[in-house]
Each structure stands twice: as C-alpha cells, then as structure tokens.
Design a protein around this motif. Structure first.
Motif, PDB file in Angstrom:
ATOM      1  N   VAL A   1       0.839  -1.200   0.000  1.00 19.92           N
ATOM      2  CA  VAL A   1       0.000   0.000   0.000  1.00 19.92           C
ATOM      3  C   VAL A   1       0.872   1.248   0.000  1.00 19.92           C
ATOM      4  CG1 VAL A   1      -1.800   1.292   1.212  1.00 19.92           C
ATOM      5  CG2 VAL A   1      -1.842  -1.211   1.230  1.00 19.92           C
ATOM      6  N   ASN A   2       1.902   1.210   0.822  1.00 24.02           N
ATOM      7  CA  ASN A   2       2.826   2.344   0.898  1.00 24.02           C
ATOM      8  C   ASN A   2       3.462   2.611  -0.468  1.00 24.02           C
ATOM      9  OD1 ASN A   2       4.973   3.308   3.691  1.00 24.02           O
ATOM     10  ND2 ASN A   2       4.453   4.439   1.850  1.00 24.02           N
ATOM     11  N   GLN A   3       3.803   1.547  -1.164  1.00 23.99           N
ATOM     12  CA  GLN A   3       4.418   1.683  -2.482  1.00 23.99           C
ATOM     13  C   GLN A   3       3.447   2.294  -3.488  1.00 23.99           C
ATOM     14  OE1 GLN A   3       7.555   1.210  -3.136  1.00 23.99           O
ATOM     15  NE2 GLN A   3       7.415   1.627  -5.349  1.00 23.99           N
ATOM     16  N   ILE A   4       2.195   1.881  -3.453  1.00 24.48           N
ATOM     17  CA  ILE A   4       1.176   2.415  -4.363  1.00 24.48           C
ATOM     18  C   ILE A   4       1.003   3.914  -4.141  1.00 24.48           C
ATOM     19  CG2 ILE A   4      -1.299   2.413  -4.891  1.00 24.48           C
ATOM     20  CD1 ILE A   4      -1.271  -0.612  -4.284  1.00 24.48           C
ATOM     21  N   VAL A   5       0.913   4.315  -2.881  1.00 26.83           N
ATOM     22  CA  VAL A   5       0.732   5.740  -2.563  1.00 26.83           C
ATOM     23  C   VAL A   5       1.969   6.528  -2.971  1.00 26.83           C
ATOM     24  CG1 VAL A   5       0.371   7.414  -0.694  1.00 26.83           C
ATOM     25  CG2 VAL A   5      -0.910   5.256  -0.713  1.00 26.83           C
ATOM     26  N   SER A   6       3.143   5.981  -2.750  1.00 27.59           N
ATOM     27  CA  SER A   6       4.381   6.653  -3.150  1.00 27.59           C
ATOM     28  C   SER A   6       4.446   6.832  -4.659  1.00 27.59           C
ATOM     29  CB  SER A   6       5.604   5.867  -2.665  1.00 27.59           C
ATOM     30  OG  SER A   6       5.673   5.838  -1.257  1.00 27.59           O
ATOM     31  N   GLU A   7       4.104   5.775  -5.395  1.00 22.84           N
ATOM     32  CA  GLU A   7       4.156   5.836  -6.855  1.00 22.84           C
ATOM     33  C   GLU A   7       3.132   6.814  -7.429  1.00 22.84           C
ATOM     34  OE1 GLU A   7       3.704   1.923  -8.378  1.00 22.84           O
ATOM     35  OE2 GLU A   7       5.664   1.208  -7.654  1.00 22.84           O
TER      36      GLU A   7
ATOM     37  N   PHE B   1       4.197  17.825   1.210  1.00 22.38           N
ATOM     38  CA  PHE B   1       5.202  16.777   1.400  1.00 22.38           C
ATOM     39  C   PHE B   1       4.662  15.459   0.842  1.00 22.38           C
ATOM     40  CE2 PHE B   1       7.702  13.650   3.790  1.00 22.38           C
ATOM     41  CZ  PHE B   1       8.972  14.205   3.673  1.00 22.38           C
ATOM     42  N   PRO B   2       5.510  14.664   0.172  1.00 22.99           N
ATOM     43  CA  PRO B   2       5.051  13.383  -0.397  1.00 22.99           C
ATOM     44  C   PRO B   2       4.435  12.473   0.665  1.00 22.99           C
ATOM     45  CG  PRO B   2       7.214  13.955  -1.262  1.00 22.99           C
ATOM     46  CD  PRO B   2       6.917  14.940  -0.178  1.00 22.99           C
ATOM     47  N   THR B   3       3.199  12.081   0.452  1.00 25.04           N
ATOM     48  CA  THR B   3       2.459  11.299   1.446  1.00 25.04           C
ATOM     49  C   THR B   3       3.082   9.927   1.682  1.00 25.04           C
ATOM     50  OG1 THR B   3       0.428  12.440   0.791  1.00 25.04           O
ATOM     51  CG2 THR B   3       0.176  10.413   2.057  1.00 25.04           C
ATOM     52  N   GLY B   4       3.477   9.247   0.598  1.00 23.35           N
ATOM     53  CA  GLY B   4       4.070   7.923   0.748  1.00 23.35           C
ATOM     54  C   GLY B   4       5.347   7.941   1.557  1.00 23.35           C
ATOM     55  N   THR B   5       6.163   8.966   1.338  1.00 23.51           N
ATOM     56  CA  THR B   5       7.419   9.104   2.099  1.00 23.51           C
ATOM     57  C   THR B   5       7.122   9.312   3.577  1.00 23.51           C
ATOM     58  OG1 THR B   5       8.479  10.080   0.162  1.00 23.51           O
ATOM     59  CG2 THR B   5       9.555  10.422   2.294  1.00 23.51           C
ATOM     60  N   LYS B   6       6.139  10.142   3.845  1.00 24.30           N
ATOM     61  CA  LYS B   6       5.752  10.424   5.232  1.00 24.30           C
ATOM     62  C   LYS B   6       5.281   9.150   5.928  1.00 24.30           C
ATOM     63  CE  LYS B   6       3.104  14.055   7.613  1.00 24.30           C
ATOM     64  NZ  LYS B   6       2.134  15.148   7.421  1.00 24.30           N
ATOM     65  N   TRP B   7       4.450   8.372   5.248  1.00 22.40           N
ATOM     66  CA  TRP B   7       3.954   7.134   5.835  1.00 22.40           C
ATOM     67  C   TRP B   7       5.084   6.148   6.120  1.00 22.40           C
ATOM     68  CZ3 TRP B   7      -1.130   5.344   2.937  1.00 22.40           C
ATOM     69  CH2 TRP B   7      -2.124   6.309   3.123  1.00 22.40           C
ATOM     70  N   LYS B   8       6.048   6.091   5.226  1.00 18.85           N
ATOM     71  CA  LYS B   8       7.148   5.136   5.385  1.00 18.85           C
ATOM     72  C   LYS B   8       7.941   5.411   6.658  1.00 18.85           C
ATOM     73  CE  LYS B   8      11.107   3.103   2.959  1.00 18.85           C
ATOM     74  NZ  LYS B   8      11.941   3.129   1.735  1.00 18.85           N
ATOM     75  N   PHE B   9       8.116   6.702   6.989  1.00 18.01           N
ATOM     76  CA  PHE B   9       8.842   7.052   8.216  1.00 18.01           C
ATOM     77  C   PHE B   9       8.205   6.383   9.430  1.00 18.01           C
ATOM     78  CE2 PHE B   9      10.188  11.317   6.150  1.00 18.01           C
ATOM     79  CZ  PHE B   9      11.299  10.710   5.599  1.00 18.01           C
ATOM     80  N   ALA B  10       6.865   6.433   9.502  1.00 18.96           N
ATOM     81  CA  ALA B  10       6.172   5.847  10.656  1.00 18.96           C
ATOM     82  C   ALA B  10       6.065   4.328  10.536  1.00 18.96           C
ATOM     83  CB  ALA B  10       4.778   6.456  10.794  1.00 18.96           C
ATOM     84  N   ARG B  11       5.842   3.838   9.316  1.00 18.83           N
ATOM     85  CA  ARG B  11       5.677   2.396   9.111  1.00 18.83           C
ATOM     86  C   ARG B  11       6.903   1.614   9.551  1.00 18.83           C
ATOM     87  NH1 ARG B  11       7.138  -0.990   5.296  1.00 18.83           N
ATOM     88  NH2 ARG B  11       7.787   0.622   3.808  1.00 18.83           N
TER      89      ARG B  11
END
Length: 628
Positions: free
Chosen positions: A186-192, A203-213
């Motif tokens: 899911v994180n990859q889909i949002v990042s792409e 700020f890129p949403t996928g990058t932000k999520w990855k920090f917490a994930r």
C-alpha cells in the motif's frame, strides 16, 4: 444496517444497495451543507418532504433494500454542490437537473414538474451574456474546467447514509487492501502515485507514511487534521459535511499501512455540522462492523474518535495539534524528533489533512498511474479550492493541479464583479502571498507558486479588485497572524507584533521610508528564525506585496495618499460651496464637531478636527461633500 463480517458481505451489500437506489422513481437532493443551510435550504427540504408525503410513495434506502418489490420517491439531504453563490441548490437526480437560488415556495413546483419530467426553466443557471438557461449545470462556465474527484459524492449521495456510500463502491478500496496487500504494498502504491499533502506543505504522502511504518513501536497513531483555520477557507469542512465515509476509509487504509490501530479526527469546534456528521458516520461504521475488531474477517482492528479543536490557528501545525489532543496548550515544538518518530504521547504518529486522506481510496482502486494522469508531473491529482472575494462566481472548486490562476479567476470565477479591474489574488490563506495580474498565467501547483513567493496552502483563494488597498489587505492578514501566534518563539511573537505596528503606521500616514526598510528586515528575520511553519510563512503577505506592489507602499509613505481610496487617514473631506444649501445636517451628525457654519449658508470642515469618519458624506442629501 446489517453487519459486514467479510469481503463477500461487502460485495453483496454493495449490489443490494445499488439495486435499491435504482428503484427510486424520483430522487430530489437538497444541498444541506453549512452555506446552503444558512440560506434556508432546510426549509426547502422540509417543504419537499411535506409535498412528497402528501402525494404518497415516499421511500428511503432502508425500505427499498428490505423489499425488492418496492419502488418510490426519495427526498434526501446532500453535501455541497460547489456553486455557493447560487445556493440554495436542488438537484433532481433522475433528470440530471440542478436548480439554483431555490426558495421554499418553489418546492411544490419542482416536485410536480419533476414527476412529469418537465423543467422549471426560471430556476436554472443562466448564461451571463445571453441569459439562456443551461439545461445541465455542468454546462456552466463554473463547472466546465473542473475535474471532480474528491467531491464526486458531495451533492450526490446522502452523507448520513452508509448504505449509499457502500452502493457506490464504498469501502471496496479497504477490502482490496485487506484481501492481499501488505502495508509495504500500500505504501508503495501511494508513493508511486505522487500524492502530496493537501494541507499546505505538499510533502510526499508515501514518504511520510514510510517514516512511521518502519518505526518499531507497539503503539502508533493516525491523525486526520480537519482544523482548517484559514479565513475564507472551507474545503475540508465541505468534504467532511458531504462525504465523511470516504475520509474514514482513507484513515483506515493509512492506519493499516503505518501499523496503527487507532485514529483521531481533530476538527475545529466551529464546524458543528461536520463534527455531528463525522460522529454519526463513525457510529454507523462501528454498527456495521467496519470499525472495531477483525474488520471484514481480517486481522486488522481499528478504532476512530473525534476531538474538537479550540479554534487556535496554530493548532493546524502538527506539533501544536498533538499538544492540544494531549490536553496541553496548543503551541509548537522543535523538530526533530518528527511526529513520525515521536508524536502523540511520544509514539510514532502520522498527520494528514482531510483532502489528502480522501484521495487514498480512489488511488488504491484505480492505481497510481490513474492518479498521475491528472495534474502535473510533480503535482499530480486534483486540488479543492475555496474561491471567494470580488469574483462573480464564488464557491468550492476542484481542478487539476496545474490549472492557471487566470482560468480560476476569469473562467471558473466568471471574472471580476461590476466590471472592475483585477488587482490581486491572495492564495494560501493569511500566510500565503498576494499575486498581481502579471502572475495570472502561473500554474496552481506547489512548485510554481513557491517560486513566486506564494503557496497552495490549504486552498483558500481571495480575489481583489481595484477598490482594494493592497497595503490594508496585508495589514489585515498580519492582524490575524499576530493574534494567532502561539508566542513560544521570540521571532514570531515579537516579529509579527513589530510588522503589524509598522503596517499600522503606514495606513495611518505616520510612516517613513526608514520604517519600510525596517519592515523588510523584520519580515526576513521572522521567515528565517521562527520555530514552526506558521511563523516561517507569517511574513508572506508583507514580502509578496512589497515585491509586487511596492508602488502602493511608496504612495502611502511618500505621496501621502491611498491609491485605492480606502485608508481613512488619507481621505480629505471638503464641502463644495456651490452644492451646500446650508441645512446644517452634517454639522449635527459630526462626531468631532469639525463642521461649522451659518444656516442657509455654505458650511465648512475644520481639517484639524476632522476624524475622517465619513458620517457627513452619508448624511448629506445634496452630494455636497467631496472626498479626495
């Protein structure tokens, strides 16, 4: 609402409710967002229901879904249709008609005409040049260049009905995630997809999520920021009032991705309708089994709650928002650590705004390439804007990123009211920038606006004409920013106060060129030295108006005049002897006793005593008061 215990249950429920809606022989939707309600739309709704009940055959989705043999007519309340200046608005869904400026007394005619398949032409939106009615509202210039994504349900479904949301593929994105996508997937889909935060920072949403994930923590939090404190901005409020379930679904997918089992909606208390509908929507999701333990038979469990903000503008900033949720005073904190590492209660936390999360379900269902096909390469997708000010068409607008300011103001907005000349557009809220006519062909995207000193911000756009004093406008926004500073850091606390003092001196004709130099110096310091984003952008109204409208500042300071004729200190009231009949009415009304004379002879104004209040001009029936 029956419980949904599996993905199969959801698919079957979707088909069932879609079938139920198809058996509505007549469907009339009444805009029931805050704006239309203020204009009397609930009275229109009640009258339509009254007429329909008298006629017989009124049904709701529960009745339709419980008995497949039932058909009938439905009158529903919906969210915002966007064209706020034309409210109250009523949509006859079965005929694809939208009526504008609807009054309670129009309800009966709308109802019976709709039954016969007839059109009430006098209530249609009309071409401003030919006065020819648009049979379909989408033909109106206000809608032609819009691209509806976030607002696709608003104005079309009943925001209080989880059944109607499910009927239109609601929670299918969540089902897709739970049926085989890992958090990494899911994180990859949002990042792409290239989705960037719609709250202002971009700020890129996928990058932000990855920090917490990727943080190792037993407890994580997901927060939806619905604080939206910008004057004139109402995008998030409208989305929550018209489509809560979509934002909830986005919150759940985000929580699944970062590993959170709890989400919190932070919504300003000044949005009572949004709060009410949000709480009701969460309750419906819980009753349907779409919130709680083992959602749709998966291992994913999730809970949601709502916290009401206390109205502080600074609480739109992440660290101040979290402090407010924790019961502390809403003030900013230094970063690092960033919230994704140590946020709410020192646990990894992701904060996204309403619109960002509302994008998630469609991205999951349609894929990142679909999202990237809209907008620009670096700013894909659509963006909602609140278009207000001196334009003919005000309202809630959704456009592809990259649409120009000119298209926004003159095509969608219909141009300036009363044939006045365009002067500027304030974009990005009080911390945004004022852009002149020379920047109208600039694209509305994150990078293009940043280059010219403005920002997308949350999406507020205020259009100004020749009658607006740009210096006074900047002073007004500085008044707001200074009052809303949390006061924690010296640069913002003292800097905004000093900028406001200088701006006040300028509009009161007490400033010198040395003050102008000091203003620029203080603005630069506030921008560089402030702790949070509010402080760092606080000087934008000053810096952009100095950059593009310096001549107006010079006119105030050096020439002792206000080009727009707005600032009271520069107004000069005199009595024209040839027009004055000597009635003395102005002298009686004068608050400072600056007017004197003999009855039946021309009166005079003592300029040393005149406070320039304008009461004399308002009082004079002979147009004998001249203002220069």
């Amino acid at each position: 609402m029956e419980r949904i215990n599996s993905i199969t249950d959801l698919v079957q429920a979707s088909e069932k409710y879609r079938n139920a809606l198809s058996r509505q022989t007549l469907r009339i939707s009444v805009c029931a967002d805050t704006g239309c309600i203020a204009n009397g739309s609930l009275n229109v709704y009640k009258k339509l229901v009254e007429v329909a009940e008298k006629d017989g055959g009124l049904v709701n989705i529960q009745l339709l879904s419980n008995d497949e043999n039932v058909k009938g007519k439905a009158i529903v309340k919906t969210g915002c249709l966007g064209f706020c200046t034309r409210g109250p608005m009523v949509r006859v869904d079965t005929l694809n008609l939208v009526y504008v400026h609807v009054k309670e007394e129009d309800a009966e005619e709308i109802y019976y005409s709709s039954l016969k398949g007839q059109v009430v032409e006098r209530l249609l939106e009309k071409d401003p040049e030919t006065n020819k009615p648009y049979l379909h509202i989408e033909e109106s210039p206000f809608y032609r260049k819009q691209k509806i994504n976030i607002l696709e349900h608003s104005g079309h479904i009943d925001p209080a009905s989880i059944e109607e949301y499910i009927a239109d593929n609601g929670f299918r994105a969540l089902a897709k995630v739970l049926s085989g996508l890992s958090p990494e997937d899911v994180n990859q889909i949002v990042s792409e997809s290239g989705l960037r935060g719609r709250g202002g920072g971009g700020f890129p949403t996928g990058t932000k999520w990855k920090f917490a994930r990727t943080q190792n923590s037993e407890k994580k939090y997901m927060i939806c920021n619905g604080d939206e404190g910008d004057p004139g901005a109402f995008m998030n409020r409208s989305v929550l009032e018209g489509d809560c379930f979509r934002v909830i679904e986005g919150m759940m997918i985000a929580g699944y991705t970062i590993g959170a089992d709890e989400g919190i909606f932070y919504v300003r208390a000044e949005y009572p309708l949004a709060v009410k509908r949000l709480k009701a929507s969460i309750k419906q999701c819980e009753e349907a089994g779409l919130l709680g333990k083992n959602i749709m038979g998966s291992e994913f469990s999730y809970s949601l709650s709502v916290r009401e903000g206390a109205g502080a503008f600074v609480c739109g900033e992440e660290t101040a928002l979290m402090a407010s949720i924790e019961g502390k005073r809403g003030i900013s904190s230094p970063r690092p650590p960033f919230p994704a590492v140590s946020g709410l209660y020192k646990k990894p936390t992701i904060i996204n705004n309403v619109e960002t999360l509302a994008n998630i379900p469609k991205i999951i269902l349609n894929g990142p390439e679909w999202f990237k096909s809209i907008g620009t390469e670096k700013s894909p997708g659509t963006k909602t804007f609140a278009l207000t000010g001196k334009v003919r068409n005000t309202g809630l607008v959704e456009i592809p990123m990259g649409t120009t300011l000119r298209e926004m103001v003159f095509d969608i907005g219909g141009g300036i009211q009363n044939q006045k000349k365009f002067k500027a557009v304030q974009i990005g809220g009080p911390s945004g920038g004022c852009l002149p006519e020379s920047q109208l062909d600039n694209a509305l995207d994150y990078d293009s606006l940043q280059k010219v000193g403005a920002m997308v911000g949350s999406g507020g756009i205020v259009v100004m004409d020749e009658d607006n004093c740009i210096v006074e406008v900047a002073r007004y926004f500085m008044t707001f920013i200074q009052a809303e500073s949390c006061g924690k850091c010296v640069a913002c606390r003292e800097g905004t106060k000093q900028m406001l003092n200088i701006m006040t001196k300028i509009v009161e004709d007490r400033a010198t060129l040395e003050d102008l130099e000091l203003l620029e110096e203080v603005a630069s310091i506030v921008k560089d030295a402030s702790l949070c984003a509010l402080g760092k952008t606080a000087a934008n109204p000053i810096l952009t108006t100095l950059r593009y409208f310096r001549d107006e500042y010079i006119a105030h300071i050096v020439e002792h005049r206000c080009p727009a004729g707005v600032c009271k200190a520069f107004k000069h009231y005199t009595i024209v002897p040839e027009k004055c009949v000597g009635c003395g009415a102005c002298a009686k009304k004068c608050r400072s006793q600056a007017i004197s004379g003999i009855i039946k002879n021309p009166f005079q104004i003592n300029q040393d005593l005149c406070i320039k209040c304008g009461v004399c001009k308002e009082t004079c029936r002979f147009d004998a008061i001249e203002v220069r």
